[in-house]
Design a protein around this motif. Structure first.
Motif, PDB file in Angstrom:
ATOM      1  N   ASP A   1       0.840  -1.200   0.000  1.00 26.78           N
ATOM      2  CA  ASP A   1       0.000   0.000   0.000  1.00 26.78           C
ATOM      3  C   ASP A   1       0.877   1.254   0.000  1.00 26.78           C
ATOM      4  O   ASP A   1       0.594   2.224  -0.706  1.00 26.78           O
ATOM      5  N   GLU A   2       1.947   1.237   0.787  1.00 34.03           N
ATOM      6  CA  GLU A   2       2.882   2.369   0.840  1.00 34.03           C
ATOM      7  C   GLU A   2       3.628   2.525  -0.491  1.00 34.03           C
ATOM      8  O   GLU A   2       3.821   3.636  -0.978  1.00 34.03           O
ATOM      9  N   VAL A   3       4.044   1.405  -1.078  1.00 34.90           N
ATOM     10  CA  VAL A   3       4.723   1.448  -2.378  1.00 34.90           C
ATOM     11  C   VAL A   3       3.801   2.062  -3.424  1.00 34.90           C
ATOM     12  O   VAL A   3       4.213   2.938  -4.195  1.00 34.90           O
ATOM     13  N   ILE A   4       2.540   1.634  -3.447  1.00 31.68           N
ATOM     14  CA  ILE A   4       1.570   2.167  -4.415  1.00 31.68           C
ATOM     15  C   ILE A   4       1.359   3.661  -4.180  1.00 31.68           C
ATOM     16  O   ILE A   4       1.359   4.458  -5.122  1.00 31.68           O
ATOM     17  N   ARG A   5       1.211   4.044  -2.922  1.00 26.68           N
ATOM     18  CA  ARG A   5       1.009   5.457  -2.601  1.00 26.68           C
ATOM     19  C   ARG A   5       2.188   6.298  -3.089  1.00 26.68           C
ATOM     20  O   ARG A   5       2.016   7.324  -3.743  1.00 26.68           O
ATOM     21  N   LEU A   6       3.396   5.850  -2.789  1.00 28.33           N
ATOM     22  CA  LEU A   6       4.592   6.586  -3.218  1.00 28.33           C
ATOM     23  C   LEU A   6       4.731   6.610  -4.736  1.00 28.33           C
ATOM     24  O   LEU A   6       5.166   7.616  -5.301  1.00 28.33           O
TER      25      LEU A   6
END
Length: 173
Positions: free
Chosen positions: A48-53
């Motif tokens: 989720d963090e990778v996608i957000r970034l």
């Protein structure tokens, strides 16, 4: 260096070359000390963090670089959310995966093949005889050039002795 694509997969059984290519991309993208450089490692990666970034524009710089290592994302079935997110990243975002192996039937692999760059580096032990011999020849040439760059000349006999002693593992060499 040639134009760097936004999606990059580097994988294979020759860790020295995988790491060398990864560092080459980092250097070309000027990641050192950048607040827009994020690194993730391991199977417990927060996707989720990778996608957000990956969807976030860079702050005060031209690019955002996301490095992902040994995540297992290219083995088995890929998460659909990753494929969707990476299909529509901003042109200022660069994704660099470095993995030990990748499944060519994986949805992410197919996306990277169609829209990005894939670099595969295998050592000679993992190949059939003809391919292994070509890799061994390439390693000998690489070792000779590397030594010459450092100011050393090596004869063919000395080079063969070096290969016999160290093997064709580039990390050992």
């Amino acid at each position: 260096m040639a134009l760097i694509k936004n999606l990059n997969l580097i994988y294979g059984t020759e860790p020295f070359l995988v790491e060398e290519k990864r560092e080459e991309l980092f250097k070309a993208l000027h990641t050192e000390g950048s607040p827009n450089f994020n690194a993730f490692s391991g199977k417990g990666t927060d996707w989720d963090e990778v996608i957000r970034l990956s969807q976030t524009l860079p702050f005060l710089e031209d690019r955002r670089v996301i490095s992902l290592s040994d995540t297992g994302a290219f083995k088995g079935a890929a998460e659909e959310s990753l494929k969707e997110a990476f299909s529509s990243i901003p042109e200022t975002t660069y994704i660099i995966f470095s993995e030990a192996s990748a499944d060519r039937s994986n949805a992410l692999y197919k996306l990277f093949k169609a829209s990005g760059d894939i670099f595969q580096y295998d050592n000679a032990d993992k190949k059939d005889y003809r391919t292994a011999e070509k890799i061994r020849s390439d390693v000998r040439d690489w070792a000779r050039k590397r030594l010459k760059k450092e100011g050393f000349e090596i004869s063919q006999r000395e080079l063969e002795a070096l290969m016999e002693t160290c093997g064709y593992d580039m990390s050992n060499l």
